[in-house]
Design a protein around this motif. Structure first.
Motif, PDB file in Angstrom:
ATOM      1  N   MET A   1      52.769 -25.351  72.606  1.00  0.00           N
ATOM      2  CA  MET A   1      52.703 -26.498  73.510  1.00  0.00           C
ATOM      3  C   MET A   1      52.588 -26.071  74.974  1.00  0.00           C
ATOM      4  O   MET A   1      52.783 -26.872  75.880  1.00  0.00           O
ATOM      5  N   GLU A   2      52.263 -24.811  75.196  1.00  0.00           N
ATOM      6  CA  GLU A   2      52.247 -24.285  76.556  1.00  0.00           C
ATOM      7  C   GLU A   2      51.214 -24.984  77.447  1.00  0.00           C
ATOM      8  O   GLU A   2      51.518 -25.320  78.607  1.00  0.00           O
ATOM      9  N   LEU A   3      50.010 -25.206  76.949  1.00  0.00           N
ATOM     10  CA  LEU A   3      48.969 -25.820  77.768  1.00  0.00           C
ATOM     11  C   LEU A   3      49.372 -27.223  78.213  1.00  0.00           C
ATOM     12  O   LEU A   3      49.203 -27.592  79.388  1.00  0.00           O
ATOM     13  N   ARG A   4      49.929 -27.994  77.297  1.00  0.00           N
ATOM     14  CA  ARG A   4      50.318 -29.369  77.621  1.00  0.00           C
ATOM     15  C   ARG A   4      51.491 -29.424  78.592  1.00  0.00           C
ATOM     16  O   ARG A   4      51.536 -30.288  79.474  1.00  0.00           O
ATOM     17  N   LEU A   5      52.438 -28.504  78.455  1.00  0.00           N
ATOM     18  CA  LEU A   5      53.671 -28.587  79.228  1.00  0.00           C
ATOM     19  C   LEU A   5      53.695 -27.726  80.484  1.00  0.00           C
ATOM     20  O   LEU A   5      54.551 -27.918  81.350  1.00  0.00           O
ATOM     21  N   PHE A   6      52.745 -26.782  80.571  1.00  0.00           N
ATOM     22  CA  PHE A   6      52.684 -25.933  81.764  1.00  0.00           C
ATOM     23  C   PHE A   6      51.316 -25.958  82.445  1.00  0.00           C
ATOM     24  O   PHE A   6      51.168 -25.439  83.557  1.00  0.00           O
ATOM     25  N   GLY A   7      50.320 -26.532  81.770  1.00  0.00           N
ATOM     26  CA  GLY A   7      48.994 -26.642  82.370  1.00  0.00           C
ATOM     27  C   GLY A   7      48.149 -25.385  82.270  1.00  0.00           C
ATOM     28  O   GLY A   7      47.089 -25.297  82.880  1.00  0.00           O
ATOM     29  N   ARG A   8      48.592 -24.424  81.477  1.00  0.00           N
ATOM     30  CA  ARG A   8      47.808 -23.211  81.272  1.00  0.00           C
ATOM     31  C   ARG A   8      48.133 -22.618  79.906  1.00  0.00           C
ATOM     32  O   ARG A   8      49.194 -22.879  79.337  1.00  0.00           O
ATOM     33  N   GLU A   9      47.206 -21.836  79.401  1.00  0.00           N
ATOM     34  CA  GLU A   9      47.381 -21.265  78.073  1.00  0.00           C
ATOM     35  C   GLU A   9      48.044 -19.892  78.139  1.00  0.00           C
ATOM     36  O   GLU A   9      47.612 -19.015  78.878  1.00  0.00           O
ATOM     37  N   PHE A  10      49.106 -19.737  77.383  1.00  0.00           N
ATOM     38  CA  PHE A  10      49.772 -18.454  77.199  1.00  0.00           C
ATOM     39  C   PHE A  10      50.704 -18.610  76.010  1.00  0.00           C
ATOM     40  O   PHE A  10      50.807 -19.692  75.431  1.00  0.00           O
ATOM     41  N   ASP A  11      51.357 -17.544  75.619  1.00  0.00           N
ATOM     42  CA  ASP A  11      52.277 -17.587  74.480  1.00  0.00           C
ATOM     43  C   ASP A  11      53.683 -17.285  74.969  1.00  0.00           C
ATOM     44  O   ASP A  11      54.017 -16.139  75.269  1.00  0.00           O
ATOM     45  N   LEU A  12      54.503 -18.312  75.053  1.00  0.00           N
ATOM     46  CA  LEU A  12      55.858 -18.161  75.571  1.00  0.00           C
ATOM     47  C   LEU A  12      56.673 -17.165  74.758  1.00  0.00           C
ATOM     48  O   LEU A  12      57.524 -16.446  75.298  1.00  0.00           O
ATOM     49  N   GLU A  13      56.396 -17.090  73.466  1.00  0.00           N
ATOM     50  CA  GLU A  13      57.189 -16.218  72.600  1.00  0.00           C
ATOM     51  C   GLU A  13      56.877 -14.736  72.783  1.00  0.00           C
ATOM     52  O   GLU A  13      57.520 -13.888  72.164  1.00  0.00           O
ATOM     53  N   THR A  14      55.901 -14.415  73.613  1.00  0.00           N
ATOM     54  CA  THR A  14      55.622 -13.011  73.924  1.00  0.00           C
ATOM     55  C   THR A  14      56.260 -12.609  75.259  1.00  0.00           C
ATOM     56  O   THR A  14      56.038 -11.497  75.742  1.00  0.00           O
ATOM     57  N   MET A  15      57.061 -13.487  75.831  1.00  0.00           N
ATOM     58  CA  MET A  15      57.645 -13.253  77.146  1.00  0.00           C
ATOM     59  C   MET A  15      59.123 -12.896  77.042  1.00  0.00           C
ATOM     60  O   MET A  15      59.803 -13.248  76.071  1.00  0.00           O
ATOM     61  N   SER A  16      59.627 -12.229  78.060  1.00  0.00           N
ATOM     62  CA  SER A  16      61.054 -11.920  78.142  1.00  0.00           C
ATOM     63  C   SER A  16      61.804 -13.129  78.687  1.00  0.00           C
ATOM     64  O   SER A  16      61.215 -14.049  79.271  1.00  0.00           O
ATOM     65  N   SER A  17      63.118 -13.122  78.532  1.00  0.00           N
ATOM     66  CA  SER A  17      63.919 -14.228  79.034  1.00  0.00           C
ATOM     67  C   SER A  17      63.821 -14.344  80.556  1.00  0.00           C
ATOM     68  O   SER A  17      63.815 -15.457  81.101  1.00  0.00           O
ATOM     69  N   SER A  18      63.733 -13.233  81.239  1.00  0.00           N
ATOM     70  CA  SER A  18      63.617 -13.293  82.705  1.00  0.00           C
ATOM     71  C   SER A  18      62.306 -13.945  83.115  1.00  0.00           C
ATOM     72  O   SER A  18      62.240 -14.661  84.124  1.00  0.00           O
ATOM     73  N   GLU A  19      61.253 -13.729  82.329  1.00  0.00           N
ATOM     74  CA  GLU A  19      59.964 -14.368  82.619  1.00  0.00           C
ATOM     75  C   GLU A  19      60.011 -15.855  82.284  1.00  0.00           C
ATOM     76  O   GLU A  19      59.517 -16.696  83.050  1.00  0.00           O
ATOM     77  N   ILE A  20      60.602 -16.190  81.154  1.00  0.00           N
ATOM     78  CA  ILE A  20      60.692 -17.601  80.737  1.00  0.00           C
ATOM     79  C   ILE A  20      61.528 -18.407  81.721  1.00  0.00           C
ATOM     80  O   ILE A  20      61.200 -19.551  82.055  1.00  0.00           O
TER      81      ILE A  20
END
Length: 298
Positions: A86-105
């Motif tokens: 749901m990243e594109l809808r909720l952040f306006g850009r495409e990426f994969d949140l589950e590939t990020m660290s907690s500090s990035e999220i």
């Protein structure tokens, strides 16, 4: 909000009589309200975002008895309230949140329905649970992907009487939750008779079962099947939410049909069929219908 009560009374509904402490609050609500309202990711629109503390507060104010909460995990093992993809809808850009660290999220900020920054961050599951400990029952969705790490994490909160954990009815999940029958509120998802038979034949004793059906002729929701499930002391959960035209969850008995064609033609039929819990995106309307229906039945 619903206040969790720690007492030892026996709650009964439709022949269900359980002394198991973990289940009694849910059964108490069912006895009190007749049909329970489960809200899809909390109530979110405008500037309030799904799977957040704000959406949970909104949902309970609009009549939710249960709030669905989706779970994802960062690469360093922190759990967040978020539905994957749901990243594109909720952040306006495409990426994969589950590939990020907690500090990035933690640095991310949601956008609202006007495509503007909301001021809301992706919230950690720990913060959400701590906020509502003693209040509100959650249905934890998509969490079966992380059970090995999630269950020890949830142990720390001592609030299993507020958490319904669901999963597909795979043997590995049924075996796991059978060992935790007295500890966890578990709900398998069944899409066909083979899965229903697997659940009924297993030693597991779930609190509920979510039935997925494409049409009203499905054997999954026949009178015979529903009767067997009721006899097995299973609460029946139907999902009236429309997530897409090709993703049918409760056949024609949807939120849209209920709102556009009349509540009796959607939610009412689910109640008449024997469903104890209805998941919806429109809790205030379903609550109003439930109240009016109960008045007519008195």
């Amino acid at each position: 909000m619903t206040r969790i009560k720690n007492n030892d009374i026996i709650i009964s509904k439709g022949g269900i009589k359980l002394k198991t402490n973990i289940k009694k609050q849910l059964l108490h609500l069912l006895e009190e309200k007749g049909t329970l309202i489960a809200v899809h990711r909390g109530s979110s629109t405008g500037n309030i975002i799904e799977n957040t503390i704000a959406s949970t507060i909104c949902a309970t104010k609009m009549g939710a008895d249960i709030v669905e909460l989706d779970i994802v995990k960062s690469i360093d093992g922190v759990f967040y309230g978020f539905h994957s993809k749901m990243e594109l809808r909720l952040f306006g850009r495409e990426f994969d949140l589950e590939t990020m660290s907690s500090s990035e999220i933690d640095k991310l900020q949601f956008i609202n329905t006007n495509m503007k920054p909301t001021g809301y961050k992706v919230e950690r599951i720990a913060d959400i649970l701590n906020k509502f400990k003693g209040n509100t029952i959650f249905n934890l969705d998509r969490c079966w992907l992380y059970l090995d790490e999630l269950l020890p994490f949830l142990d720390e909160f001592n609030m299993y009487d507020q958490l319904i954990i669901k999963s597909p009815p795979e043997d590995k999940f049924l075996d796991l939750f059978a060992r935790l029958n007295d500890k966890i509120l578990y709900m398998p998802i069944a899409r066909n008779m083979e899965q229903i038979e697997r659940i009924l034949e297993h030693e597991i004793k779930p609190v509920a079962i979510e039935l997925i059906f494409t049409d009203l002729d499905s054997q999954v929701v026949s009178e015979t099947t529903i009767g067997r499930l009721k006899k097995a002391d299973l609460l029946l959960w139907a999902n009236a939410v429309i997530v897409g035209p090709k993703n049918v969850i409760a056949g024609p008995l949807t939120d849209d049909k209920s709102i556009i064609e009349g509540y009796d033609n959607g939610w009412g039929k689910l109640i008449d069929m024997g469903f104890d819990i209805i998941q919806t995106d429109w809790p205030s309307l379903l609550k109003e219908y439930r109240q009016n229906r109960q008045k007519k039945e008195k």
